[in-house]
Design a protein around this motif. Structure first.
Motif, mmCIF file in Angstrom:
data_model
loop_
_atom_site.group_PDB
_atom_site.id
_atom_site.type_symbol
_atom_site.label_atom_id
_atom_site.label_comp_id
_atom_site.label_asym_id
_atom_site.label_seq_id
_atom_site.Cartn_x
_atom_site.Cartn_y
_atom_site.Cartn_z
ATOM 1 N N GLU A 29 0.846 -1.192 0.000
ATOM 2 C CA GLU A 29 0.000 0.000 0.000
ATOM 3 C C GLU A 29 0.885 1.247 0.000
ATOM 4 O O GLU A 29 1.821 1.357 0.793
ATOM 5 N N ILE A 30 0.615 2.186 -0.885
ATOM 6 C CA ILE A 30 1.327 3.459 -0.913
ATOM 7 C C ILE A 30 0.624 4.399 0.064
ATOM 8 O O ILE A 30 -0.550 4.733 -0.113
ATOM 9 N N VAL A 31 1.344 4.839 1.104
ATOM 10 C CA VAL A 31 0.716 5.672 2.135
ATOM 11 C C VAL A 31 1.001 7.154 1.949
ATOM 12 O O VAL A 31 0.290 7.996 2.511
ATOM 13 N N ALA A 32 2.053 7.490 1.170
ATOM 14 C CA ALA A 32 2.371 8.907 0.951
ATOM 15 C C ALA A 32 3.374 9.032 -0.186
ATOM 16 O O ALA A 32 4.135 8.100 -0.459
ATOM 17 N N GLU A 33 3.354 10.198 -0.832
ATOM 18 C CA GLU A 33 4.332 10.530 -1.865
ATOM 19 C C GLU A 33 4.905 11.905 -1.550
ATOM 20 O O GLU A 33 4.162 12.820 -1.186
ATOM 21 N N CYS A 34 6.227 12.045 -1.669
ATOM 22 C CA CYS A 34 6.897 13.297 -1.320
ATOM 23 C C CYS A 34 7.900 13.685 -2.402
ATOM 24 O O CYS A 34 8.419 12.828 -3.123
ATOM 25 N N ALA A 35 8.178 15.001 -2.492
ATOM 26 C CA ALA A 35 9.094 15.501 -3.514
ATOM 27 C C ALA A 35 10.455 15.892 -2.958
ATOM 28 O O ALA A 35 11.349 16.275 -3.710
ATOM 29 N N ASP A 36 10.650 15.802 -1.635
ATOM 30 C CA ASP A 36 11.948 16.135 -1.052
ATOM 31 C C ASP A 36 12.116 15.418 0.280
ATOM 32 O O ASP A 36 11.165 14.860 0.831
#
Length: 253
Positions: A29-36
């Motif tokens: 499960e993908i719980v979050a996506e971040c760019a830095d």
């Protein structure tokens, strides 16, 4: 058990592709996506992922700095459930990769790796194993062995650390890339016993995980690149206490 994954990469297309790939797996499960890196640290505190897929190079807080914080003692709040990090890189090996290893990363994966390898890496690291892309591992070994050995390294890793003979045996086979189950089979001991020995090795040497143990084993000369072909003979020698059969630059007894 569902593996909770956090993605950190400054390229949205890369994040989206990885998220789509992993979301198709029933146990991930993908719980979050971040760019830095700073956002990755903040999201990891909130979402408590099992695995963070972390780009090495990102604007602002880079992947190495973020990894160091995420893998630090007490970050997860549960010592039995640490947050593990797999570094994503476009380079086979460089100083950033070495820095990430020292920071506590549990694995390295090239961005051009096959999709199936990404899935395997996430599952392996979530289970407490290390994962090194073969190209990264080969380059790391070549780089480590080309460097001069720090003074006193042999004494620290063997003498002062006080590794027992069986703990050293386990470290040797870990460095050859064997899983706990494979080590148990070759040494004729239980898998739980292997885990106990490995835990003591990591504790005595001040290492975070298997990937750091592998790097130290090669850097210290405990094992020598190019000797894995004789792995069965090495394991047999370890079972019978014939340590001289393990290719090494110096005895660790």
């Amino acid at each position: 058990m569902t593996i909770r994954v956090l993605l950190a990469d400054d390229q949205q297309l890369v994040r989206s592709g990885i998220a789509m790939l992993l979301s198709a797996e029933p146990d991930i499960e993908i719980v979050a996506e971040c760019a830095d890196g700073a956002a990755a640290v903040a999201e990891a505190r909130v979402t408590a992922p099992d695995v963070v897929l972390m780009d090495v190079r990102m604007p602002g807080t880079d992947g190495v700095t973020a990894t160091r914080e995420i893998t630090s003692d007490g970050f997860s709040g549960d010592p039995d459930r640490p947050v593990r990090v797999v570094m994503l890189t476009t380079y086979h090996v460089d100083e950033a990769v070495h820095a990430a290893l020292r920071a506590g990363a549990s694995g390295f994966l090239l961005k051009d790796s096959a999709p199936a390898e990404l899935v395997l890496a996430v599952r392996a690291v979530a289970a407490g194993e290390a994962w090194l892309d073969p190209a990264v591992a080969r380059a790391m070994i070549d780089d480590f062995t080309a460097r001069p050995y720090p003074a006193g390294l042999f004494a620290v890793t063997a003498g002062q650390a006080g590794l027992t003979g069986r703990e050293r045996d386990v470290l040797v086979l870990v460095a050859y890339g064997l899983s706990n189950a494979e080590i148990a089979t070759r040494l004729l001991i239980g898998e739980a016993t292997v885990k106990t020995h490995l835990g003591r090795v990591l504790m005595k040497l001040g290492l975070r995980d298997r990937s750091q143990a592998v790097a130290l084993a090669y850097q210290s000369g405990l094992v020598i690149p190019g000797t894995a072909a004789g792995l069965d003979q090495v394991a047999g020698a370890l079972r019978h206490g014939r340590d001289a059969a393990v290719p090494a630059r110096q005895s660790f007894d």
